[in-house]
Write a protein that holds these residues in place. Sequence first.
Motif, short mmCIF file in Angstrom:
data_model
loop_
_atom_site.label_atom_id
_atom_site.label_comp_id
_atom_site.label_asym_id
_atom_site.label_seq_id
_atom_site.Cartn_x
_atom_site.Cartn_y
_atom_site.Cartn_z
N ALA A 165 0.83 -1.22 0.00
CA ALA A 165 0.00 0.00 0.00
C ALA A 165 0.86 1.26 0.00
N LEU A 166 1.97 1.25 0.72
CA LEU A 166 2.86 2.41 0.77
C LEU A 166 3.41 2.72 -0.63
N GLY A 167 3.84 1.67 -1.33
CA GLY A 167 4.34 1.86 -2.69
C GLY A 167 3.26 2.38 -3.63
N ALA A 168 2.06 1.83 -3.52
CA ALA A 168 0.95 2.27 -4.38
C ALA A 168 0.65 3.75 -4.14
N ARG A 169 0.62 4.16 -2.88
CA ARG A 169 0.37 5.58 -2.57
C ARG A 169 1.45 6.47 -3.15
N TYR A 170 2.71 6.04 -3.06
CA TYR A 170 3.81 6.84 -3.61
C TYR A 170 3.59 7.09 -5.10
N TRP A 171 3.38 6.02 -5.87
CA TRP A 171 3.28 6.17 -7.32
C TRP A 171 2.05 6.99 -7.70
N GLN A 172 0.95 6.81 -7.00
CA GLN A 172 -0.25 7.61 -7.28
C GLN A 172 0.01 9.08 -7.00
N ARG A 173 0.68 9.40 -5.89
CA ARG A 173 1.00 10.79 -5.56
C ARG A 173 1.92 11.43 -6.60
N GLN A 174 2.71 10.60 -7.27
CA GLN A 174 3.63 11.11 -8.28
C GLN A 174 2.98 11.28 -9.65
N GLY A 175 1.68 10.94 -9.74
CA GLY A 175 0.96 11.13 -10.98
C GLY A 175 0.94 9.92 -11.91
N TRP A 176 1.42 8.79 -11.44
CA TRP A 176 1.36 7.57 -12.23
C TRP A 176 -0.06 7.03 -12.17
N THR A 177 -0.52 6.44 -13.26
CA THR A 177 -1.90 5.97 -13.37
C THR A 177 -1.97 4.47 -13.14
N LEU A 178 -2.87 4.07 -12.24
CA LEU A 178 -3.13 2.66 -12.01
C LEU A 178 -3.90 2.12 -13.21
N ARG A 179 -3.35 1.09 -13.85
CA ARG A 179 -4.00 0.48 -15.00
C ARG A 179 -5.07 -0.49 -14.52
N THR A 180 -6.26 -0.34 -15.04
CA THR A 180 -7.33 -1.29 -14.72
C THR A 180 -7.82 -1.99 -15.98
N ASP A 181 -7.21 -1.64 -17.11
CA ASP A 181 -7.65 -2.20 -18.39
C ASP A 181 -6.87 -3.43 -18.82
N ILE A 182 -5.84 -3.80 -18.05
CA ILE A 182 -5.05 -4.98 -18.41
C ILE A 182 -4.79 -5.83 -17.17
N ASP A 183 -4.54 -7.08 -17.40
CA ASP A 183 -4.06 -7.99 -16.37
C ASP A 183 -2.71 -8.49 -16.84
N ARG A 184 -1.77 -8.62 -15.93
CA ARG A 184 -0.47 -9.15 -16.28
C ARG A 184 -0.45 -10.64 -15.99
N TYR A 185 -0.01 -11.41 -16.96
CA TYR A 185 0.15 -12.85 -16.79
C TYR A 185 1.63 -13.17 -16.84
N SER A 186 2.08 -14.09 -16.03
CA SER A 186 3.48 -14.50 -16.00
C SER A 186 3.59 -15.99 -16.21
N PHE A 187 4.69 -16.40 -16.80
CA PHE A 187 4.98 -17.82 -16.97
C PHE A 187 6.36 -18.08 -16.40
N THR A 188 6.47 -19.11 -15.60
CA THR A 188 7.74 -19.49 -15.00
C THR A 188 8.05 -20.93 -15.36
N GLN A 189 9.27 -21.18 -15.80
CA GLN A 189 9.69 -22.54 -16.13
C GLN A 189 9.56 -23.42 -14.90
N VAL A 190 9.19 -24.68 -15.09
CA VAL A 190 9.06 -25.64 -14.00
C VAL A 190 10.40 -25.73 -13.27
N GLY A 191 10.32 -25.67 -11.96
CA GLY A 191 11.53 -25.72 -11.13
C GLY A 191 12.07 -24.35 -10.77
N ASP A 192 11.52 -23.30 -11.37
CA ASP A 192 11.98 -21.92 -11.10
C ASP A 192 10.88 -21.10 -10.46
#
Length: 149
Positions: A119-146
């Motif tokens: 929450a502290l990080g989110a507040r910092y970036w919002q105060r700096q004028g960065w926009t929270l994206r709500t139009d995308i979801d990030r998906y990640s893939f990790t190799q098995v074992g990693d």
Amino acid sequence: MSSPSTFNVRVMTIDDYEAVIELMKQTPGVSFRDADSRESTLRYLLRNPDLSFIARVGDTLCGCIMSGHDGRRGYLQHLVVLPESRRLGVASSLVEHCLAGLEGLGIRKSHVDVLKTNALGARYWQRQGWTLRTDIDRYSFTQVGDENA
């Protein structure tokens, strides 16, 4: 330590690795994974020269940030500032150094990922004028074992 309001920013090198990782590990809301190994960090710094920075007050590391790009977009990560050095402009200066370096390479849009539990990080970036994206979801893939990558 010198005056708490006096800090210096310089390009991060692999020689800063241990101090940066220790600062990250001590900071709530910042994750440390296998992908943050010395070897991975060196590879990142070599791939993105002069785009990651540290801040010092005297001999003490008080902040760090890493940034890079994919040729189109910039990515900032691991912005960390010691609690006693916050509200002095350290974070803003580190971010400005990254954005200026990226802009010098023609990168005019950047992203930052913030853990939903930070929450502290989110507040910092919002105060700096960065926009929270709500139009995308990030998906990640990790190799098995990693799973901690």
